[in-house]
Scaffold this motif. Structure first.
Motif, PDB file in Angstrom:
ATOM      1  N   MET A 100       0.866  -1.174   0.000  1.00 45.22           N
ATOM      2  CA  MET A 100       0.000   0.000   0.000  1.00 45.22           C
ATOM      3  C   MET A 100       0.905   1.226   0.000  1.00 45.22           C
ATOM      4  SD  MET A 100      -3.181   0.219   2.588  1.00 45.22           S
ATOM      5  CE  MET A 100      -3.703  -1.434   2.138  1.00 45.22           C
ATOM      6  N   ALA A 101       0.766   2.092  -1.024  1.00 50.94           N
ATOM      7  CA  ALA A 101       1.688   3.225  -1.188  1.00 50.94           C
ATOM      8  C   ALA A 101       1.495   4.236  -0.064  1.00 50.94           C
ATOM      9  CB  ALA A 101       1.415   3.903  -2.519  1.00 50.94           C
ATOM     10  N   ILE A 102       2.619   4.789   0.382  1.00 50.83           N
ATOM     11  CA  ILE A 102       2.539   5.882   1.341  1.00 50.83           C
ATOM     12  C   ILE A 102       3.367   7.035   0.817  1.00 50.83           C
ATOM     13  CG2 ILE A 102       2.177   4.365   3.341  1.00 50.83           C
ATOM     14  CD1 ILE A 102       5.036   4.712   4.132  1.00 50.83           C
ATOM     15  N   ASP A 103       2.974   8.244   1.165  1.00 49.19           N
ATOM     16  CA  ASP A 103       3.756   9.428   0.800  1.00 49.19           C
ATOM     17  C   ASP A 103       4.591   9.830   2.008  1.00 49.19           C
ATOM     18  OD1 ASP A 103       2.584   9.732  -1.748  1.00 49.19           O
ATOM     19  OD2 ASP A 103       0.786  10.569  -0.791  1.00 49.19           O
ATOM     20  N   ILE A 104       5.891   9.920   1.798  1.00 51.21           N
ATOM     21  CA  ILE A 104       6.754  10.353   2.895  1.00 51.21           C
ATOM     22  C   ILE A 104       7.207  11.779   2.616  1.00 51.21           C
ATOM     23  CG2 ILE A 104       8.947   9.972   4.088  1.00 51.21           C
ATOM     24  CD1 ILE A 104       8.507   7.008   3.821  1.00 51.21           C
ATOM     25  N   VAL A 105       6.902  12.674   3.548  1.00 54.79           N
ATOM     26  CA  VAL A 105       7.255  14.096   3.426  1.00 54.79           C
ATOM     27  C   VAL A 105       8.334  14.378   4.461  1.00 54.79           C
ATOM     28  CG1 VAL A 105       6.406  16.462   3.733  1.00 54.79           C
ATOM     29  CG2 VAL A 105       4.908  14.705   2.702  1.00 54.79           C
ATOM     30  N   VAL A 106       9.507  14.809   4.000  1.00 57.07           N
ATOM     31  CA  VAL A 106      10.608  15.103   4.920  1.00 57.07           C
ATOM     32  C   VAL A 106      10.835  16.610   4.940  1.00 57.07           C
ATOM     33  CG1 VAL A 106      13.030  14.686   5.505  1.00 57.07           C
ATOM     34  CG2 VAL A 106      11.665  12.865   4.432  1.00 57.07           C
ATOM     35  N   THR A 107      10.783  17.168   6.142  1.00 53.76           N
ATOM     36  CA  THR A 107      10.967  18.622   6.270  1.00 53.76           C
ATOM     37  C   THR A 107      12.300  18.890   6.967  1.00 53.76           C
ATOM     38  OG1 THR A 107       9.929  18.709   8.441  1.00 53.76           O
ATOM     39  CG2 THR A 107       8.473  18.899   6.513  1.00 53.76           C
ATOM     40  N   ALA A 108      12.742  20.124   6.879  1.00 54.32           N
ATOM     41  CA  ALA A 108      14.084  20.463   7.386  1.00 54.32           C
ATOM     42  C   ALA A 108      14.172  20.284   8.898  1.00 54.32           C
ATOM     43  CB  ALA A 108      14.421  21.902   7.016  1.00 54.32           C
ATOM     44  N   ASP A 109      13.068  20.623   9.570  1.00 55.13           N
ATOM     45  CA  ASP A 109      13.152  20.562  11.039  1.00 55.13           C
ATOM     46  C   ASP A 109      11.759  20.306  11.620  1.00 55.13           C
ATOM     47  OD1 ASP A 109      13.583  24.171  10.968  1.00 55.13           O
ATOM     48  OD2 ASP A 109      11.763  22.954  10.776  1.00 55.13           O
ATOM     49  N   ALA A 110      11.703  20.213  12.931  1.00 53.56           N
ATOM     50  CA  ALA A 110      10.446  19.850  13.612  1.00 53.56           C
ATOM     51  C   ALA A 110       9.377  20.905  13.402  1.00 53.56           C
ATOM     52  CB  ALA A 110      10.713  19.639  15.100  1.00 53.56           C
ATOM     53  N   GLU A 111       9.811  22.175  13.372  1.00 54.81           N
ATOM     54  CA  GLU A 111       8.832  23.257  13.182  1.00 54.81           C
ATOM     55  C   GLU A 111       8.160  23.145  11.822  1.00 54.81           C
ATOM     56  OE1 GLU A 111       7.760  25.309  15.354  1.00 54.81           O
ATOM     57  OE2 GLU A 111       6.782  26.932  14.238  1.00 54.81           O
ATOM     58  N   ALA A 112       8.941  22.812  10.808  1.00 58.24           N
ATOM     59  CA  ALA A 112       8.374  22.663   9.457  1.00 58.24           C
ATOM     60  C   ALA A 112       7.477  21.432   9.381  1.00 58.24           C
ATOM     61  CB  ALA A 112       9.502  22.568   8.431  1.00 58.24           C
ATOM     62  N   ALA A 113       7.821  20.398  10.104  1.00 58.29           N
ATOM     63  CA  ALA A 113       6.964  19.191  10.143  1.00 58.29           C
ATOM     64  C   ALA A 113       5.644  19.527  10.811  1.00 58.29           C
ATOM     65  CB  ALA A 113       7.687  18.067  10.899  1.00 58.29           C
ATOM     66  N   ALA A 114       5.718  20.271  11.898  1.00 57.70           N
ATOM     67  CA  ALA A 114       4.492  20.697  12.590  1.00 57.70           C
ATOM     68  C   ALA A 114       3.633  21.551  11.662  1.00 57.70           C
ATOM     69  CB  ALA A 114       4.850  21.469  13.855  1.00 57.70           C
ATOM     70  N   ALA A 115       4.281  22.417  10.905  1.00 56.53           N
ATOM     71  CA  ALA A 115       3.532  23.297   9.990  1.00 56.53           C
ATOM     72  C   ALA A 115       2.844  22.487   8.894  1.00 56.53           C
ATOM     73  CB  ALA A 115       4.488  24.319   9.377  1.00 56.53           C
ATOM     74  N   ALA A 116       3.505  21.446   8.425  1.00 61.69           N
ATOM     75  CA  ALA A 116       2.894  20.608   7.378  1.00 61.69           C
ATOM     76  C   ALA A 116       1.665  19.882   7.926  1.00 61.69           C
ATOM     77  CB  ALA A 116       3.928  19.595   6.865  1.00 61.69           C
ATOM     78  N   ALA A 117       1.785  19.375   9.132  1.00 62.84           N
ATOM     79  CA  ALA A 117       0.629  18.691   9.751  1.00 62.84           C
ATOM     80  C   ALA A 117      -0.478  19.703  10.048  1.00 62.84           C
ATOM     81  CB  ALA A 117       1.074  17.970  11.017  1.00 62.84           C
ATOM     82  N   ALA A 118      -0.071  20.888  10.493  1.00 65.00           N
ATOM     83  CA  ALA A 118      -1.059  21.934  10.826  1.00 65.00           C
ATOM     84  C   ALA A 118      -1.891  22.304   9.612  1.00 65.00           C
ATOM     85  CB  ALA A 118      -0.344  23.165  11.370  1.00 65.00           C
ATOM     86  N   ALA A 119      -1.260  22.379   8.470  1.00 65.67           N
ATOM     87  CA  ALA A 119      -1.993  22.748   7.243  1.00 65.67           C
ATOM     88  C   ALA A 119      -3.056  21.701   6.924  1.00 65.67           C
ATOM     89  CB  ALA A 119      -1.003  22.892   6.088  1.00 65.67           C
ATOM     90  N   LEU A 120      -2.708  20.433   7.108  1.00 64.48           N
ATOM     91  CA  LEU A 120      -3.686  19.363   6.843  1.00 64.48           C
ATOM     92  C   LEU A 120      -4.841  19.419   7.847  1.00 64.48           C
ATOM     93  CD1 LEU A 120      -1.248  16.397   6.099  1.00 64.48           C
ATOM     94  CD2 LEU A 120      -2.585  17.715   4.430  1.00 64.48           C
ATOM     95  N   LEU A 121      -4.505  19.686   9.100  1.00 67.02           N
ATOM     96  CA  LEU A 121      -5.546  19.792  10.138  1.00 67.02           C
ATOM     97  C   LEU A 121      -6.473  20.968   9.851  1.00 67.02           C
ATOM     98  CD1 LEU A 121      -3.256  19.163  13.237  1.00 67.02           C
ATOM     99  CD2 LEU A 121      -5.259  17.762  12.658  1.00 67.02           C
ATOM    100  N   ALA A 122      -5.875  22.115   9.540  1.00 68.92           N
ATOM    101  CA  ALA A 122      -6.675  23.326   9.303  1.00 68.92           C
ATOM    102  C   ALA A 122      -7.585  23.142   8.090  1.00 68.92           C
ATOM    103  CB  ALA A 122      -5.744  24.522   9.108  1.00 68.92           C
ATOM    104  N   ASP A 123      -7.051  22.516   7.045  1.00 72.89           N
ATOM    105  CA  ASP A 123      -7.870  22.283   5.836  1.00 72.89           C
ATOM    106  C   ASP A 123      -9.018  21.318   6.125  1.00 72.89           C
ATOM    107  OD1 ASP A 123      -5.150  22.379   3.346  1.00 72.89           O
ATOM    108  OD2 ASP A 123      -6.187  23.963   4.503  1.00 72.89           O
TER     109      ASP A 123
END
Ligand code: 6PG
Length: 227
Positions: A1-24
């Motif tokens: 089962m395919a998964i998308d792996i998103v790698v961000t520079a740091d924890a803050e950017a990872a939090a921001a990526a998750a936040a965008a999905l939550l907000a949407d």
């Protein structure tokens, strides 16, 4: 089962990526399953900044500890402090009734979840590969006929838990894992780059009919082979 792996520079950017999905998801009036632990705190804070109106959304809990909602170990407390209290218009919140005996709380949550479509399921990852409160080799991994069960803790805090089961988590239209830090790198490799195993419960959780996304910072992704 395919998964998308998103790698961000740091924890803050990872939090921001998750936040965008939550907000949407909240803006779309979705049913959102939130994760506990410490990692998602920043993502919740940023999500509340991105979108203060969660009035059409519903919030469910992937798990909680069987402690009062005022207890520092409570995931409900984490979500209230980092997200709900920061919103202008709150969502409908389905808290796990952790004040009840665990088996009763699980039965009530199972009934409440039945027939409820889950749009976004946010999950963390323990250093032992657990997710929600599905711990390595636990009996809860075999439950296919309930959406929530009582569970014994496999890691601190060693208090009884209520957790969504694999059938509940995999029903999500979009399953999103969020993990940061070097300490999670081995579990990330086991969970997302190796064969599924009961020893690594997160390796058993993928969206059955939807998308699975794994959001990592560089440190948590450091043991992945990335061509
Ligand atoms: C919980 C969480 C749990 C968490 C992992 C990672 O209730 O503890 O649901 O699955 O996501 O333990 O926790 P950290 O984010 O604190 O590393």
């Amino acid at each position: 089962m395919a998964i998308d792996i998103v790698v961000t520079a740091d924890a803050e950017a990872a939090a921001a990526a998750a936040a965008a999905l939550l907000a949407d998801a909240a803006a779309a009036g979705g049913s959102i399953v939130v994760a506990g632990g410490s990692t998602p705190r920043r993502a919740y804070e940023l999500a509340a900044e991105l979108n203060g109106d969660w009035g059409d959304a519903e919030v469910w809990f992937g798990d909680d500890r069987c402690v009062p909602a005022s207890d520092l170990r409570s995931n409900q407390l984490l979500v209230h402090e980092a997200l709900l209290e920061r919103l202008i218009v709150p969502p409908t919140v389905h808290a796990i009734p952790t004040g009840l005996p665990p088996e009763s709380a699980a039965a009530l949550y199972d009934a409440a979840l039945t027939g409820e479509p889950l749009d976004l399921v946010l999950l963390g990852l323990g250093p032992d590969g657990h997710t929600a409160s599905l711990f390595p080799d636990a009996p809860s991994l075999d439950v296919r006929d309930r959406l929530a069960v009582a569970a014994e803790p496999g890691l601190e805090p060693f208090v009884r838990r209520i957790t969504l089961t694999i059938p509940a988590l995999e029903s999500g239209r979009h399953v999103v894992f969020l993990a940061v830090g070097e300490g999670k790198a081995p579990a990330v490799r086991h969970a997302f780059a190796e064969e599924p195993s009961r020893a690594i419960p997160a390796s058993l959780v993928r969206a059955l009919r939807g998308r699975t996304t794994v959001i990592l910072d560089e440190a948590a992704a450091s043991l992945l082979d990335r061509a």
